[in-house]
Design a protein around this motif. Structure first.
Motif, PDB file in Angstrom:
ATOM      1  N   LYS A 285       0.818  -1.219   0.000  1.00 29.57           N
ATOM      2  CA  LYS A 285       0.000   0.000   0.000  1.00 29.57           C
ATOM      3  C   LYS A 285       0.850   1.267   0.000  1.00 29.57           C
ATOM      4  O   LYS A 285       0.613   2.218   0.749  1.00 29.57           O
ATOM      5  CB  LYS A 285      -0.985  -0.016   1.167  1.00 29.57           C
ATOM      6  CG  LYS A 285      -1.974  -1.179   1.064  1.00 29.57           C
ATOM      7  CD  LYS A 285      -3.073  -1.121   2.106  1.00 29.57           C
ATOM      8  CE  LYS A 285      -4.065  -2.257   1.897  1.00 29.57           C
ATOM      9  NZ  LYS A 285      -5.155  -2.251   2.884  1.00 29.57           N
ATOM     10  N   VAL A 286       1.861   1.234  -0.879  1.00 31.70           N
ATOM     11  CA  VAL A 286       2.728   2.393  -1.108  1.00 31.70           C
ATOM     12  C   VAL A 286       2.341   3.008  -2.447  1.00 31.70           C
ATOM     13  O   VAL A 286       2.272   2.287  -3.451  1.00 31.70           O
ATOM     14  CB  VAL A 286       4.215   1.982  -1.117  1.00 31.70           C
ATOM     15  CG1 VAL A 286       5.107   3.171  -1.472  1.00 31.70           C
ATOM     16  CG2 VAL A 286       4.614   1.389   0.228  1.00 31.70           C
ATOM     17  N   GLY A 306      -2.113   4.277  -9.860  1.00 33.04           N
ATOM     18  CA  GLY A 306      -0.847   4.996  -9.788  1.00 33.04           C
ATOM     19  C   GLY A 306      -0.802   6.083 -10.835  1.00 33.04           C
ATOM     20  O   GLY A 306      -1.720   6.197 -11.664  1.00 33.04           O
ATOM     21  N   LEU A 307       0.233   6.896 -10.807  1.00 34.28           N
ATOM     22  CA  LEU A 307       0.410   7.946 -11.803  1.00 34.28           C
ATOM     23  C   LEU A 307       1.563   7.562 -12.727  1.00 34.28           C
ATOM     24  O   LEU A 307       2.602   7.070 -12.270  1.00 34.28           O
ATOM     25  CB  LEU A 307       0.702   9.286 -11.132  1.00 34.28           C
ATOM     26  CG  LEU A 307      -0.373   9.829 -10.178  1.00 34.28           C
ATOM     27  CD1 LEU A 307      -0.011  11.245  -9.714  1.00 34.28           C
ATOM     28  CD2 LEU A 307      -1.756   9.820 -10.823  1.00 34.28           C
ATOM     29  N   LEU A 330      -6.097  11.472  -2.610  1.00 38.90           N
ATOM     30  CA  LEU A 330      -5.641  10.835  -3.848  1.00 38.90           C
ATOM     31  C   LEU A 330      -4.740   9.663  -3.514  1.00 38.90           C
ATOM     32  O   LEU A 330      -4.876   8.573  -4.107  1.00 38.90           O
ATOM     33  CB  LEU A 330      -4.888  11.840  -4.719  1.00 38.90           C
ATOM     34  CG  LEU A 330      -4.203  11.271  -5.972  1.00 38.90           C
ATOM     35  CD1 LEU A 330      -5.226  10.651  -6.919  1.00 38.90           C
ATOM     36  CD2 LEU A 330      -3.385  12.348  -6.683  1.00 38.90           C
ATOM     37  N   ARG A 331      -3.834   9.869  -2.567  1.00 35.77           N
ATOM     38  CA  ARG A 331      -2.944   8.789  -2.147  1.00 35.77           C
ATOM     39  C   ARG A 331      -3.745   7.575  -1.695  1.00 35.77           C
ATOM     40  O   ARG A 331      -3.486   6.444  -2.127  1.00 35.77           O
ATOM     41  CB  ARG A 331      -2.040   9.265  -1.014  1.00 35.77           C
ATOM     42  CG  ARG A 331      -1.119   8.175  -0.500  1.00 35.77           C
ATOM     43  CD  ARG A 331      -0.632   8.431   0.916  1.00 35.77           C
ATOM     44  NE  ARG A 331       0.223   7.333   1.355  1.00 35.77           N
ATOM     45  CZ  ARG A 331      -0.218   6.164   1.809  1.00 35.77           C
ATOM     46  NH1 ARG A 331      -1.527   5.927   1.868  1.00 35.77           N
ATOM     47  NH2 ARG A 331       0.630   5.225   2.193  1.00 35.77           N
ATOM     48  N   ASN A 332      -4.707   7.801  -0.843  1.00 34.62           N
ATOM     49  CA  ASN A 332      -5.499   6.686  -0.310  1.00 34.62           C
ATOM     50  C   ASN A 332      -6.287   5.973  -1.410  1.00 34.62           C
ATOM     51  O   ASN A 332      -6.426   4.749  -1.401  1.00 34.62           O
ATOM     52  CB  ASN A 332      -6.444   7.181   0.782  1.00 34.62           C
ATOM     53  CG  ASN A 332      -5.698   7.640   2.024  1.00 34.62           C
ATOM     54  OD1 ASN A 332      -4.563   7.211   2.258  1.00 34.62           O
ATOM     55  ND2 ASN A 332      -6.309   8.501   2.804  1.00 34.62           N
ATOM     56  N   GLU A 333      -6.790   6.747  -2.349  1.00 34.54           N
ATOM     57  CA  GLU A 333      -7.543   6.159  -3.458  1.00 34.54           C
ATOM     58  C   GLU A 333      -6.636   5.271  -4.312  1.00 34.54           C
ATOM     59  O   GLU A 333      -7.016   4.154  -4.695  1.00 34.54           O
ATOM     60  CB  GLU A 333      -8.148   7.270  -4.319  1.00 34.54           C
ATOM     61  CG  GLU A 333      -8.929   6.764  -5.527  1.00 34.54           C
ATOM     62  CD  GLU A 333      -9.442   7.885  -6.410  1.00 34.54           C
ATOM     63  OE1 GLU A 333      -9.880   7.586  -7.544  1.00 34.54           O
ATOM     64  OE2 GLU A 333      -9.391   9.054  -5.987  1.00 34.54           O
ATOM     65  N   LEU A 334      -5.437   5.750  -4.606  1.00 32.86           N
ATOM     66  CA  LEU A 334      -4.505   4.994  -5.448  1.00 32.86           C
ATOM     67  C   LEU A 334      -4.070   3.693  -4.773  1.00 32.86           C
ATOM     68  O   LEU A 334      -4.037   2.630  -5.421  1.00 32.86           O
ATOM     69  CB  LEU A 334      -3.284   5.841  -5.778  1.00 32.86           C
ATOM     70  CG  LEU A 334      -3.511   7.067  -6.672  1.00 32.86           C
ATOM     71  CD1 LEU A 334      -2.222   7.872  -6.806  1.00 32.86           C
ATOM     72  CD2 LEU A 334      -4.033   6.674  -8.045  1.00 32.86           C
ATOM     73  N   VAL A 335      -3.731   3.755  -3.481  1.00 31.26           N
ATOM     74  CA  VAL A 335      -3.239   2.542  -2.812  1.00 31.26           C
ATOM     75  C   VAL A 335      -4.360   1.526  -2.606  1.00 31.26           C
ATOM     76  O   VAL A 335      -4.141   0.308  -2.702  1.00 31.26           O
ATOM     77  CB  VAL A 335      -2.518   2.857  -1.481  1.00 31.26           C
ATOM     78  CG1 VAL A 335      -1.293   3.733  -1.730  1.00 31.26           C
ATOM     79  CG2 VAL A 335      -3.446   3.483  -0.463  1.00 31.26           C
TER      80      VAL A 335
END
Length: 365
Positions: A285-286, A306-307, A330-335
């Motif tokens: 979850k990074v 991811g981007l 955004l971070r939480n959504e991506l991981v």
């Protein structure tokens, strides 16, 4: 099924890890398997630790008669039904062994490199050798580059990379990396795990770090891995005046423990077949910023897990890093999306099932 898995590789990278996943998963599902690899490698260490049925032989060249004899011996004595080949030199050795000793046991080659194979007559011929029944590609990017060399495209299929969720269970920081490196607890750690070889493009990583250092005073950078360009990259870091911001950790066996200590995984590789390490980031979850190149977009769904950035574009990478670090939602959504995507498509159980189906299909045909 009675299976021989074979590699002549002396390194430990994503493909060698995949061999371990296959061996472990196949063990309870097939009648018998043997692994032939080189001694004094991480793969042979794991094989010994886990009591694999394995044999080792020093690798000297892809025209080594001892290897050809050993392959023939294993196929005959172990009554092998199918040979799963894991690197190009082992491919050559198997083809020549088949020619010299006359065995017709079907071969399957698991191809993980984005590299043309029709550069000379022999290379093109060995990829079309009649006993090689299937070439399993790790991504569509790998399959595409083989099309011009392979006469029968039905021999090409795709089975992706895998990771082991039971190995990468840790998803929360404990501060072990901050303590090991003597960094303040509020230091932002941006990491990369890759061999120091040209296509991994550590130069762009360093150029990105230079931009980020001017915008994020408390960010530092960790590089894990070894390789031919390691000293060159260290020198480049020093040239940029970034030595105090970088930690070179070499080869580490405790990657599952270290991975979650990263605030972000920055992967600047410019010619990646798939990027199995990206799956490990998903498991821990990074958040991931990676290159829009090779097979990476088949693993990382752009703007969802991811981007992705243009290769060799440090400004693009830096902008994406800042976008994630400055936006917790955004971070939480991506991981979250990345973890679910991994579970559905890229666990070792899912991938091993796909490879086993390919092997069974070859035996049946």
């Amino acid at each position: 099924m009675r299976l021989l898995q074979i590699t002549a590789s002396n390194v430990w990278r994503g493909h060698e890890q995949q061999i371990v996943y296959y061996y472990d998963e196949f063990n309870d599902q097939i009648e018998h398997q043997v692994l032939l690899c080189t001694p004094n490698t991480r793969l042979s260490e794991i094989a010994a630790e886990r009591n694999y049925n394995f044999q080792t032989l020093e690798f000297k060249s892809e025209y080594d008669l001892k290897w050809m004899k050993k392959i023939n011996q294993i196929i005959k004595e172990e009554k092998i039904d199918v040979v799963l080949i894991h690197n190009s030199t082992a491919h050559t050795l198997c083809v020549l062994s088949s020619l010299i000793y006359g065995w017709k046991t079907p071969m399957v080659f698991f191809r993980t490199l984005i590299k043309k194979v029709d550069t000379n007559f022999f290379r093109k011929w060995k990829y079309n050798y009649k006993v090689l029944k299937k070439i399993v590609c790790v991504s569509e990017a790998v399959r595409t580059i083989l099309l011009s060399a392979i006469k029968d495209h039905t021999r090409l299929s795709i089975v992706g990379s895998a990771t082991d969720l039971s190995e990468f269970q840790k998803t929360q920081k404990t501060g072990i990396l901050h303590r090991e490196l003597g960094w303040d607890a509020d230091t932002i750690i941006i990491g990369n795990i890759a061999a120091f070889v040209p296509f991994k493009d550590h130069i762009t990583f360093v150029n990105t770090a230079e931009i980020l250092a001017s915008k994020l005073p408390n960010c530092k950078f960790v590089l894990i891995g070894k390789g031919e360009l390691e000293q060159e990259i260290k020198d480049y870091v020093a040239q940029k005046g970034l030595t105090e911001r970088f930690a070179f950790l070499g080869f580490r066996k405790d990657v599952p423990e270290l991975f979650p200590e990263f605030d972000l995984f920055l992967f600047t590789s410019k010619l990646e077949p798939t990027g199995g390490v990206l799956l490990e980031a998903n498991a821990c979850k990074v958040p991931v910023v990676a290159t829009r190149a090779g097979g990476i977009p088949e693993v990382i769904i752009e703007n969802k897990t991811g981007l992705l950035c243009e290769k060799e574009n440090a400004s693009d990478f830096a902008e994406a890093v800042i976008k994630i670090l400055s936006n917790p939602s955004l971070r939480n959504e991506l991981v979250t999306n990345g973890y679910e995507h991994l579970k559905a498509n890229f666990t070792k159980e899912v991938i091993a099932k796909q490879m086993l189906a390919e092997l069974n299909a070859v035996i049946k045909s």
